[in-house]
Scaffold this active site. Structure first.
Site, PDB file in Angstrom:
ATOM      1  N   TRP A   1       0.156  16.321  17.069  1.00 59.14           N
ATOM      2  CA  TRP A   1      -1.315  17.321  17.580  1.00 59.14           C
ATOM      3  C   TRP A   1       0.011  18.407  17.984  1.00 59.14           C
ATOM      4  CZ3 TRP A   1      -5.727  18.329  18.788  1.00 59.14           C
ATOM      5  CH2 TRP A   1      -6.484  19.409  19.305  1.00 59.14           C
TER       6      TRP A   1
ATOM      7  N   TYR B   1       0.920  13.156  26.579  1.00 63.29           N
ATOM      8  CA  TYR B   1       1.985  14.180  26.948  1.00 63.29           C
ATOM      9  C   TYR B   1       2.718  14.800  27.935  1.00 63.29           C
ATOM     10  CZ  TYR B   1      -0.976  16.225  23.358  1.00 63.29           C
ATOM     11  OH  TYR B   1      -1.943  16.465  22.253  1.00 63.29           O
TER      12      TYR B   1
ATOM     13  N   GLU C   1      -2.773  11.174  19.806  1.00 64.66           N
ATOM     14  CA  GLU C   1      -2.492  12.839  19.867  1.00 64.66           C
ATOM     15  C   GLU C   1      -0.865  12.685  20.431  1.00 64.66           C
ATOM     16  OE1 GLU C   1      -4.357  16.036  22.084  1.00 64.66           O
ATOM     17  OE2 GLU C   1      -6.187  15.740  21.318  1.00 64.66           O
TER      18      GLU C   1
ATOM     19  N   GLU D   1      -6.385  27.014  21.670  1.00 65.29           N
ATOM     20  CA  GLU D   1      -5.854  25.994  23.299  1.00 65.29           C
ATOM     21  C   GLU D   1      -6.160  25.786  24.861  1.00 65.29           C
ATOM     22  OE1 GLU D   1      -4.271  22.933  23.136  1.00 65.29           O
ATOM     23  OE2 GLU D   1      -4.139  23.000  25.595  1.00 65.29           O
TER      24      GLU D   1
HETATM   25  O1  IFM Z   1      -5.235  20.677  22.409  1.00 61.95           O
HETATM   26  C1  IFM Z   1      -5.320  19.441  23.262  1.00 61.95           C
HETATM   27  C2  IFM Z   1      -6.729  18.895  22.996  1.00 61.95           C
HETATM   28  O2  IFM Z   1      -7.910  19.203  22.736  1.00 61.95           O
HETATM   29  C3  IFM Z   1      -6.879  17.688  24.046  1.00 61.95           C
HETATM   30  N1  IFM Z   1      -5.205  16.951  23.948  1.00 61.95           N
HETATM   31  C4  IFM Z   1      -4.029  17.865  24.641  1.00 61.95           C
HETATM   32  C5  IFM Z   1      -4.242  18.824  23.258  1.00 61.95           C
HETATM   33  C6  IFM Z   1      -3.008  20.055  23.713  1.00 61.95           C
HETATM   34  O3  IFM Z   1      -3.626  19.881  25.111  1.00 61.95           O
END
Ligand code: IFM
Length: 469
Positions: free
Chosen positions: A416, A323, A378, A423
């Site tokens: 994601w 992320y 993700e 969230e």
């Molecule tokens: O929503 C979360 C997910 O459950 C796990 N990884 C990060 C995402 C965004 O914060």
């Protein structure tokens, strides 16, 4: 204290090179040439965030408040009916087809399948099996996560991840799910982001069970790694059915949240503190697979070095959730000895997270020589307007392609998320979905955001065929 290990981490932090701001320039690579046959392009969700109607350790937490009175969920929403995905699989599948996706990462909800100890909900298992089967029929490979943050109440009240018994319970659950769904599922993920679960639930106290204790947190991370090893073993033992006939009945890995920890200055103290964050948050889970040991070190507080049976070589693939980046400054007053922040001049998401696509390339390069296939399990952005997501998706996918071009065995990318969803402590305010969910419409209508087109372009470049809505 393991002084050798402390010295090793400190030395490598002081000698490592700074992270570059932007990618080396080059022409955009043709996707189909750069990525391997069978590359998985999909989206990811988790049961509690989308299904609705769950009853687990989060259910009470969502109604509660911290000791200073601030609500556990910032915007005071409850997960409640969420996206109602439990009853709207057809709608979700239609979204995936419209995207042209050939994979979907979903999780199964332990509290639904085993609502009390030893009781098994066959109807819920049937529904998950039907979903996996329908995905397969649609040419969409399911990846099933067994534990994505939530625990059944009956597990949580026995101590949850602070109790060794949870390891046995999780392994038994994993084996049972594998037996039940194995005929339709070959690709599994044991635990989503053990390091995030540790940080939020046991270090910062922002998630259940609301603990703030470094030693307990480290113990939890160690237990999650032990549980991973046992769950992976249980799935291999219980899923012998090769659903897609590729010669592998089971491939199981972990979804590991990897961040870039950028020292905030050239000061050696900031560098060393960033190095310890990196060692604990990023590297420990990778070393666990390589050496079969859980090794966690926070100078003066945590010193765990334990061999764990079944841990060495327990990843059939490495899943990376990426992320962004944190700048790290030493702060000896904080339990983590550091302060993480994003400088004001950086582009950020709605959650204030640094948008740093280069980081995905760096992370893939860092782990590309482990001898393991890698899936980006993700990657996404909180973007209420939906206007920043197209560029975010494109830039991160380009970073992935660049790494693949340079030999990183990256086998898939899961955005994601498919839908806007719950969230966690932030509630429903942040929107991560390629599709918005219209809560005002009685059927929770899924509405495409502009990034659907970006995803479709990538799908077409990979030879996939998005369907008209
Ligand atoms: O929503 C979360 C997910 O459950 C796990 N990884 C990060 C995402 C965004 O914060």
């Amino acid at each position: 204290m393991n002084l050798r290990r402390i010295a090793k981490i400190a030395f490598s932090s002081l000698t490592s090179r700074p992270y570059p701001e932007s990618p080396a320039q080059g022409s955009a690579p043709a996707l189909a040439d750069a990525l391997p046959q069978g590359f998985l392009l999909g989206t990811a969700t988790a049961s509690h965030q989308v299904e609705g109607g769950n009853d687990n350790d989060w259910t009470d937490w969502e109604r509660g408040a911290h000791p200073d009175g601030t609500p556990h969920i910032k915007d005071r929403t409850l997960s409640g009916a969420a996206c109602d995905s439990w009853n709207r699989f057809d709608d979700d599948l239609a979204c995936m087809k419209m995207l042209g996706a050939n994979a979907y990462r979903m999780s199964v909800e332990w509290s639904r399948l085993e609502p009390s100890e030893g009781a098994w909900n066959e109807a819920a298992a049937d529904r998950y099996l039907a979903w996996a089967t329908r995905l397969r029929e649609a040419g969409i490979t399911p990846m099933v996560t067994l534990h994505h943050f939530t625990l059944p109440r009956w597990v949580a009240t026995q101590g949850g991840w602070m109790s060794d018994r949870t390891i046995d319970l999780a392994a038994a659950f994993a084996g049972r799910v594998a037996r039940r769904l194995g005929g339709a599922v070959d690709l599994w993920c044991t635990i989503n982001e053990p390091n995030v679960l540790m940080t939020m639930g046991y270090l910062k106290g922002i998630w259940p069970p609301g603990m703030r204790d470094q030693r307990i947190a480290a113990g939890v991370l160690a237990r999650l790694m032990k549980a991973h090893a046992r769950m992976a073993g249980a799935v291999h033992e219980n899923d012998k059915k090769d659903a897609d006939g590729d010669g592998h009945a089971t491939r199981i890995g972990i979804a590991h949240h990897v961040r870039i920890f950028q020292p905030a200055s050239r000061s050696p103290v900031d560098k060393v503190v960033s190095g310890f964050m990196d060692a604990l948050f990023n590297q420990a889970l990778v070393d666990a697979h390589l050496h079969g040991r859980v090794q966690l070190t926070v100078p003066g507080a945590v010193d765990i070095d334990e061999a764990v049976p079944g841990l060495a070589g327990s990843y059939d693939y490495l899943g990376i959730n990426y992320y962004g980046r944190d700048h790290v400054a030493a702060d000896l007053g904080d339990p983590s000895l550091s302060r993480q922040f994003v400088p004001e001049d950086r582009p950020v998401s709605d959650l204030g997270w640094d948008i740093y696509p280069e980081g995905l390339y760096l992370v893939l390069k860092r782990y590309g020589s482990l001898g393991l296939p890698i899936y980006v399990t993700e990657n996404g952005i909180a973007d209420r307007s939906g206007m920043s997501r197209p560029a975010f998706l494109r830039a991160h996918f380009d970073a992935l392609v660049r790494a693949a071009r340079e030999g990183v065995p990256v086998r898939g990318y899961f955005h994601w998320s498919l839908l806007d969803n719950f969230e966690w402590a932030e509630g429903f305010e942040p929107r991560f979905g390629l599709f918005r969910v219209d809560d005002d419409s009685p059927d929770k209508k899924r509405i495409a955001t502009p990034a659907v087109e970006t995803f479709q372009e990538i799908a077409r470049q990979l030879g996939l065929k998005p369907e008209a809505p």
